[in-house]
Design an enzyme around this catalytic site. Structure first.
Site, PDB file in Angstrom:
ATOM      1  N   ALA A 209       0.826  -1.209   0.000  1.00  0.00           N
ATOM      2  CA  ALA A 209       0.000   0.000   0.000  1.00  0.00           C
ATOM      3  C   ALA A 209       0.861   1.261   0.000  1.00  0.00           C
ATOM      4  O   ALA A 209       0.462   2.296  -0.541  1.00  0.00           O
ATOM      5  CB  ALA A 209      -0.916  -0.018   1.228  1.00  0.00           C
ATOM      6  N   LEU A 210       2.031   1.185   0.615  1.00  0.00           N
ATOM      7  CA  LEU A 210       2.862   2.389   0.775  1.00  0.00           C
ATOM      8  C   LEU A 210       4.147   2.220  -0.030  1.00  0.00           C
ATOM      9  O   LEU A 210       4.818   1.182   0.067  1.00  0.00           O
ATOM     10  CB  LEU A 210       3.194   2.562   2.263  1.00  0.00           C
ATOM     11  CG  LEU A 210       3.999   3.791   2.668  1.00  0.00           C
ATOM     12  CD1 LEU A 210       3.253   5.088   2.356  1.00  0.00           C
ATOM     13  CD2 LEU A 210       4.319   3.739   4.167  1.00  0.00           C
TER      14      LEU A 210
ATOM     15  N   ASP B 124       7.309   4.082  -7.355  1.00  0.00           N
ATOM     16  CA  ASP B 124       6.518   4.668  -8.445  1.00  0.00           C
ATOM     17  C   ASP B 124       7.357   5.665  -9.228  1.00  0.00           C
ATOM     18  O   ASP B 124       7.818   6.665  -8.683  1.00  0.00           O
ATOM     19  CB  ASP B 124       5.297   5.409  -7.883  1.00  0.00           C
ATOM     20  CG  ASP B 124       4.532   6.128  -8.989  1.00  0.00           C
ATOM     21  OD1 ASP B 124       3.885   5.431  -9.790  1.00  0.00           O
ATOM     22  OD2 ASP B 124       4.615   7.362  -9.084  1.00  0.00           O
TER      23      ASP B 124
ATOM     24  N   TYR C  31       9.440  11.254 -15.918  1.00  0.00           N
ATOM     25  CA  TYR C  31      10.275  11.764 -14.811  1.00  0.00           C
ATOM     26  C   TYR C  31      11.755  11.697 -15.182  1.00  0.00           C
ATOM     27  O   TYR C  31      12.602  12.201 -14.439  1.00  0.00           O
ATOM     28  CB  TYR C  31      10.057  10.974 -13.511  1.00  0.00           C
ATOM     29  CG  TYR C  31       8.643  10.986 -12.963  1.00  0.00           C
ATOM     30  CD1 TYR C  31       7.683  11.874 -13.429  1.00  0.00           C
ATOM     31  CD2 TYR C  31       8.256  10.092 -11.967  1.00  0.00           C
ATOM     32  CE1 TYR C  31       6.388  11.868 -12.925  1.00  0.00           C
ATOM     33  CE2 TYR C  31       6.967  10.077 -11.458  1.00  0.00           C
ATOM     34  CZ  TYR C  31       6.043  10.958 -11.948  1.00  0.00           C
ATOM     35  OH  TYR C  31       4.760  10.939 -11.445  1.00  0.00           O
TER      36      TYR C  31
ATOM     37  N   LYS D   6       4.841   4.780 -15.831  1.00  0.00           N
ATOM     38  CA  LYS D   6       3.696   5.337 -16.580  1.00  0.00           C
ATOM     39  C   LYS D   6       4.116   5.709 -17.993  1.00  0.00           C
ATOM     40  O   LYS D   6       5.244   6.169 -18.195  1.00  0.00           O
ATOM     41  CB  LYS D   6       3.160   6.585 -15.864  1.00  0.00           C
ATOM     42  CG  LYS D   6       3.029   6.448 -14.375  1.00  0.00           C
ATOM     43  CD  LYS D   6       2.440   7.675 -13.712  1.00  0.00           C
ATOM     44  CE  LYS D   6       2.627   7.611 -12.203  1.00  0.00           C
ATOM     45  NZ  LYS D   6       3.943   8.061 -11.721  1.00  0.00           N
TER      46      LYS D   6
ATOM     47  N   HIS E 265      -0.407   7.738 -18.026  1.00  0.00           N
ATOM     48  CA  HIS E 265      -0.132   8.847 -17.099  1.00  0.00           C
ATOM     49  C   HIS E 265      -1.285   9.847 -16.996  1.00  0.00           C
ATOM     50  O   HIS E 265      -1.514  10.440 -15.933  1.00  0.00           O
ATOM     51  CB  HIS E 265       1.148   9.563 -17.551  1.00  0.00           C
ATOM     52  CG  HIS E 265       1.870  10.282 -16.477  1.00  0.00           C
ATOM     53  ND1 HIS E 265       3.236  10.306 -16.386  1.00  0.00           N
ATOM     54  CD2 HIS E 265       1.432  11.011 -15.413  1.00  0.00           C
ATOM     55  CE1 HIS E 265       3.598  11.026 -15.336  1.00  0.00           C
ATOM     56  NE2 HIS E 265       2.516  11.464 -14.736  1.00  0.00           N
TER      57      HIS E 265
HETATM   58  P1  NDP Z   1       4.333  14.419  -1.820  1.00  0.00           P
HETATM   59  O1  NDP Z   1       3.017  14.659  -1.188  1.00  0.00           O
HETATM   60  O2  NDP Z   1       4.894  13.082  -1.802  1.00  0.00           O
HETATM   61  O3  NDP Z   1       5.350  15.455  -1.180  1.00  0.00           O
HETATM   62  C1  NDP Z   1       6.682  15.515  -1.602  1.00  0.00           C
HETATM   63  C2  NDP Z   1       7.263  16.840  -1.147  1.00  0.00           C
HETATM   64  O4  NDP Z   1       7.249  16.929   0.265  1.00  0.00           O
HETATM   65  C3  NDP Z   1       8.692  17.005  -1.576  1.00  0.00           C
HETATM   66  O5  NDP Z   1       8.907  18.379  -1.795  1.00  0.00           O
HETATM   67  C4  NDP Z   1       9.477  16.501  -0.363  1.00  0.00           C
HETATM   68  O6  NDP Z   1      10.733  17.171  -0.312  1.00  0.00           O
HETATM   69  C5  NDP Z   1       8.584  16.884   0.802  1.00  0.00           C
HETATM   70  N1  NDP Z   1       8.550  15.885   1.888  1.00  0.00           N
HETATM   71  C6  NDP Z   1       8.628  14.533   1.782  1.00  0.00           C
HETATM   72  N2  NDP Z   1       8.509  13.944   2.973  1.00  0.00           N
HETATM   73  C7  NDP Z   1       8.347  14.939   3.876  1.00  0.00           C
HETATM   74  C8  NDP Z   1       8.168  14.945   5.278  1.00  0.00           C
HETATM   75  N3  NDP Z   1       8.135  13.814   5.985  1.00  0.00           N
HETATM   76  N4  NDP Z   1       8.042  16.152   5.895  1.00  0.00           N
HETATM   77  C9  NDP Z   1       8.068  17.295   5.176  1.00  0.00           C
HETATM   78  N5  NDP Z   1       8.234  17.358   3.850  1.00  0.00           N
HETATM   79  C10 NDP Z   1       8.370  16.178   3.195  1.00  0.00           C
HETATM   80  O7  NDP Z   1       4.192  14.991  -3.315  1.00  0.00           O
HETATM   81  P2  NDP Z   1       4.553  14.523  -4.796  1.00  0.00           P
HETATM   82  O8  NDP Z   1       3.836  15.466  -5.678  1.00  0.00           O
HETATM   83  O9  NDP Z   1       5.977  14.332  -4.992  1.00  0.00           O
HETATM   84  O10 NDP Z   1       3.798  13.117  -4.964  1.00  0.00           O
HETATM   85  C11 NDP Z   1       4.378  11.892  -4.603  1.00  0.00           C
HETATM   86  C12 NDP Z   1       4.544  10.997  -5.788  1.00  0.00           C
HETATM   87  O11 NDP Z   1       3.331  10.850  -6.508  1.00  0.00           O
HETATM   88  C13 NDP Z   1       5.523  11.531  -6.845  1.00  0.00           C
HETATM   89  O12 NDP Z   1       6.870  11.400  -6.484  1.00  0.00           O
HETATM   90  C14 NDP Z   1       5.122  10.701  -8.038  1.00  0.00           C
HETATM   91  O13 NDP Z   1       5.685   9.399  -7.914  1.00  0.00           O
HETATM   92  C15 NDP Z   1       3.610  10.678  -7.900  1.00  0.00           C
HETATM   93  N6  NDP Z   1       2.960  11.781  -8.657  1.00  0.00           N
HETATM   94  C16 NDP Z   1       2.170  11.425  -9.727  1.00  0.00           C
HETATM   95  C17 NDP Z   1       1.542  12.391 -10.473  1.00  0.00           C
HETATM   96  C18 NDP Z   1       0.694  11.965 -11.607  1.00  0.00           C
HETATM   97  O14 NDP Z   1       0.290  12.808 -12.423  1.00  0.00           O
HETATM   98  N7  NDP Z   1       0.385  10.694 -11.730  1.00  0.00           N
HETATM   99  C19 NDP Z   1       1.675  13.824 -10.192  1.00  0.00           C
HETATM  100  C20 NDP Z   1       2.498  14.096  -9.023  1.00  0.00           C
HETATM  101  C21 NDP Z   1       3.084  13.097  -8.294  1.00  0.00           C
HETATM  102  P3  NDP Z   1      12.168  16.404  -0.211  1.00  0.00           P
HETATM  103  O15 NDP Z   1      12.282  15.458  -1.380  1.00  0.00           O
HETATM  104  O16 NDP Z   1      13.123  17.542  -0.259  1.00  0.00           O
HETATM  105  O17 NDP Z   1      12.117  15.693   1.109  1.00  0.00           O
END
Ligand code: NDP
Length: 295
Positions: free
Chosen positions: A18-19, A47, A52, A77, A110
């Protein structure tokens, strides 16, 4: 690491953690070490996406981890510029070559291409055939809204196993989640901790929300951990992204506490109905054309 992530059973019987770890906006240099660390810490779902531009580095992280290929769920994707039956079959070849693997666990479209839904359907038929050939273990979609999903279901045979969509406390898409569930489609949350409310420079960040922080204090956990727990308890998959080891660990340390029904409901009440990402209906070949290089 506290414990292994719980598994979700997809509508074709395949099981998936799940995670997992997301790697959108992870630079190629950071991706390999993030994936290697996450797998060593206990993650078993990664993922990525062709668009990307870090599939090669995801594969490298997997190899460096020393963990057997069949113990890890690899998800990628197909980008819209590779839609069409032959183009999508070829997109699969590009992805597996870059990842350095023989098969994929989950392959998603995607985005829907609403102005060229014919191409979207052809792309999905290619996924159906990859599934029939045993080259992917499950197929699905991403960013499909209710009308896109209904059109796809009407024109194709295999019900998607997953619909990966934007879900975080400020944007929850409940109607779409219900439609997914009606069809046995797992909702996989992207931006699950609301990263998009932060890295886009928005005024309200999920990380600063008083309700979430209050719940976090009650459990001695962080806001991110509370949000991830909320997804897991509501039956969703979540793929938080970080390239920082401490946060990759933090985002996985969510198996030693439980939110109450009242706490889940308090987070459910934070929905603003305002999406952070692009409106899926705005995606066209012209505006979002990115060329995915050959392997
Ligand atoms: P998230 O909700 O996963 O947040 C990620 C952001 O939060 C990054 O800037 C990261 O920075 C920061 N972060 C991570 N962990 C923490 C924490 N514990 N405390 C505080 N800040 C934190 O957003 P995403 O948009 O990246 O989504 C996750 C994944 O979903 C993507 O990586 C991708 O695989 C997928 N995705 C898919 C999309 C689609 O169109 N299908 C669109 C967007 C995302 P840092 O890395 O500096 O820690």
């Amino acid at each position: 690491m506290t414990t292994r992530t719980p598994l979700l059973t997809l509508n074709n019987g395949v099981q998936m953690p799940a995670l997992g770890l997301g790697v959108f906006q992870a630079s190629p240099e950071d991706t390999t070490t993030a994936v290697e660390f996450a797998l060593a810490y206990g993650y078993r779902l990664i993922d990525t996406a062709a668009s990307y531009f870090n599939e090669r580095e995801v594969g490298e992280g997997l190899r460096r981890s020393g963990i057997a290929r069949d113990e890890v769920t690899l998800e990628t994707k197909v980008w819209v510029s590779d839609y069409g039956y032959d183009a999508t079959r070829h997109a699969f070849e590009k992805s597996v070559k870059k990842l350095g693997v023989q098969w994929l666990d989950l392959l998603l479209l995607h985005q829907p291409l609403p102005s060229r839904f014919d191409l979207t359907v052809q792309a999905y038929r290619a996924l159906e055939n990859l599934l029939a050939d045993g080259q992917v273990r499950a197929i699905g979609v991403s960013n499909f809204m209710p009308d896109h999903l209904r059109r796809l279901l009407a024109e194709t045979t295999v019900v998607p196993a997953v619909n990966q969509i934007e879900v975080h406390p400020f944007f929850q898409q409940s109607e779409l989640q219900h439609l997914n569930a009606e069809h046995g489609i797992v909702t996989q949350a992207w931006s699950p901790i609301g990263g998009i409310t932060s890295y886009r420079g928005g005024e309200r960040r999920t990380f600063d929300d008083a309700t979430i922080l209050d719940i976090a204090r009650q459990h001695g956990k962080s806001a991110a951990q509370v949000m991830l727990r909320w997804h897991l308890q509501e039956g969703r998959s979540a793929i938080p992204k970080s390239t920082k080891q401490a946060r990759i660990a933090e985002n996985f340390d969510v198996f030693d506490f439980e939110l109450s029904r009242d706490q889940l409901n308090a987070i459910n009440a934070l929905d603003t109905g305002v999406r952070g990402g692009p409106d899926p209906d705005s995606i066209t070949l012209e505006t979002f054309r990115r060329v995915i290089p050959e392997a």
